[in-house]
Design an enzyme around this catalytic site. Sequence first.
Site, PDB file in Angstrom:
ATOM      1  CG  HIS A   1      -2.140  -0.918   0.978  1.00  0.00           C
ATOM      2  ND1 HIS A   1      -3.409  -0.446   0.754  1.00  0.00           N
ATOM      3  CD2 HIS A   1      -2.231  -2.275   0.932  1.00  0.00           C
ATOM      4  CE1 HIS A   1      -4.242  -1.466   0.575  1.00  0.00           C
ATOM      5  NE2 HIS A   1      -3.550  -2.588   0.687  1.00  0.00           N
TER       6      HIS A   1
ATOM      7  N   GLY B   1       4.698   6.182  -4.668  1.00  0.00           N
ATOM      8  CA  GLY B   1       5.916   5.379  -4.705  1.00  0.00           C
ATOM      9  C   GLY B   1       6.303   4.908  -3.313  1.00  0.00           C
TER      10      GLY B   1
ATOM     11  CG  ASP C   1       6.722   8.301  -0.650  1.00  0.00           C
ATOM     12  OD1 ASP C   1       5.867   7.480  -0.237  1.00  0.00           O
ATOM     13  OD2 ASP C   1       6.435   9.429  -1.085  1.00  0.00           O
TER      14      ASP C   1
ATOM     15  CB  SER D   1       3.567   8.878   1.438  1.00  0.00           C
ATOM     16  OG  SER D   1       3.166   7.820   0.580  1.00  0.00           O
TER      17      SER D   1
ATOM     18  CG  HIS E   1      -4.076 -12.137  -0.840  1.00  0.00           C
ATOM     19  ND1 HIS E   1      -4.975 -11.775  -1.823  1.00  0.00           N
ATOM     20  CD2 HIS E   1      -3.642 -10.965  -0.282  1.00  0.00           C
ATOM     21  CE1 HIS E   1      -5.082 -10.451  -1.848  1.00  0.00           C
ATOM     22  NE2 HIS E   1      -4.275  -9.940  -0.934  1.00  0.00           N
TER      23      HIS E   1
ATOM     24  CG  ASP F   1      -3.376 -20.229   1.940  1.00  0.00           C
ATOM     25  OD1 ASP F   1      -4.178 -21.179   1.840  1.00  0.00           O
ATOM     26  OD2 ASP F   1      -2.180 -20.334   1.634  1.00  0.00           O
TER      27      ASP F   1
ATOM     28  CB  SER G   1      -1.136 -22.889   5.122  1.00  0.00           C
ATOM     29  OG  SER G   1      -1.166 -22.485   3.761  1.00  0.00           O
TER      30      SER G   1
ATOM     31  CG  ASP H   1       1.664 -22.727   1.846  1.00  0.00           C
ATOM     32  OD1 ASP H   1       0.857 -21.917   1.325  1.00  0.00           O
ATOM     33  OD2 ASP H   1       1.346 -23.452   2.806  1.00  0.00           O
TER      34      ASP H   1
END
Length: 319
Positions: free
Chosen positions: A64, A70, A72, A74, A189, A235, A238, A243
């Site tokens: 995010h 970019g 940085d 922020s 994820h 997931d 797991s 994995d």
Amino acid sequence: MITIALFLVLLYFHDQLGYSAAQLQFGFYSETCPSAESIVRDVVQQAVTNDPGKAAVLLRLQFHDCFVEGCDGSILIKHGGNDDERFAAGNAGVAGFDVIDEAKSELERFCPGVVSCADIVALAARDAIAEAKGPFYEVPTGRRDGLIANVDHAKNLPDVQDSINTLKSKFREKGLSDQDLVLLSAGAHTIGTTACFFVIPRLDAQDPTINPEFFQILRSKCPQGGDVNVRIPLDWDSQFVFDNQIFQNIKNGRGVILSDSVLYQDNNMKKIIDSYLETNQSSKANFAADFTKAMIKMGAIGVKIGAEGEIRRLCSATN
């Protein structure tokens, strides 16, 4: 933990990334703050030990951060109002700020004014992945911290309700490929949870991308009119271990959020996902290696270097 050979990562980094990204360096703090990476690693290890869910939280935090302004830092800025980047709708549920602040506090004790918050975010994501039994990889550093954090700049983040074409477009705008989309969205994820808030819209009617039995499971965990803040694994089998099981889940109609499920409806994405499905060690190693490359590539989006930006004293505020 899977260790990726440094020379392969170096080769990929220099061959594939642009000029500004190439100004980042492996071991950027080797002389100015030799213990920088170990300090961050110690903080992350303790955080994940106390709460295994922190691994996914820190991975998501870098994603995010990099997709707005970019990489940085922020997203860390908190001016006190609701117009900061971190309060954008697309950043709902983003957390891990406490871990970054703790690492920064420790670094300021040993090397005041040297290590950027943007680099701490990148290093923390790497260390979090390793703590979840994922690949450990070298992170190029030298990012400087941004000065702007505006909620309006975060309106085009990838969203769980996005169509496959919209997802492709948003990733391509950042210089990321279809393979990067599979790795950084669905692949990431493999660890973590999501709130029922992001799942319930899929359950108004029978979503054809959801396995019918799994549909009933999701509906029982996230009932209409229920608590939208309840969290469920991304997931299912797991959630704390890095994995390739997430790809099998998506193929079998057990993707929890729509943006994961729609990937398998696209022929090119389907081929990429299928390439990581095998249970042999080679397939797992390929996923780990490709994920590493995608993380390094993402970590170079819009970086500020040289005299750009600043090195914040506090990650939550500009100097």
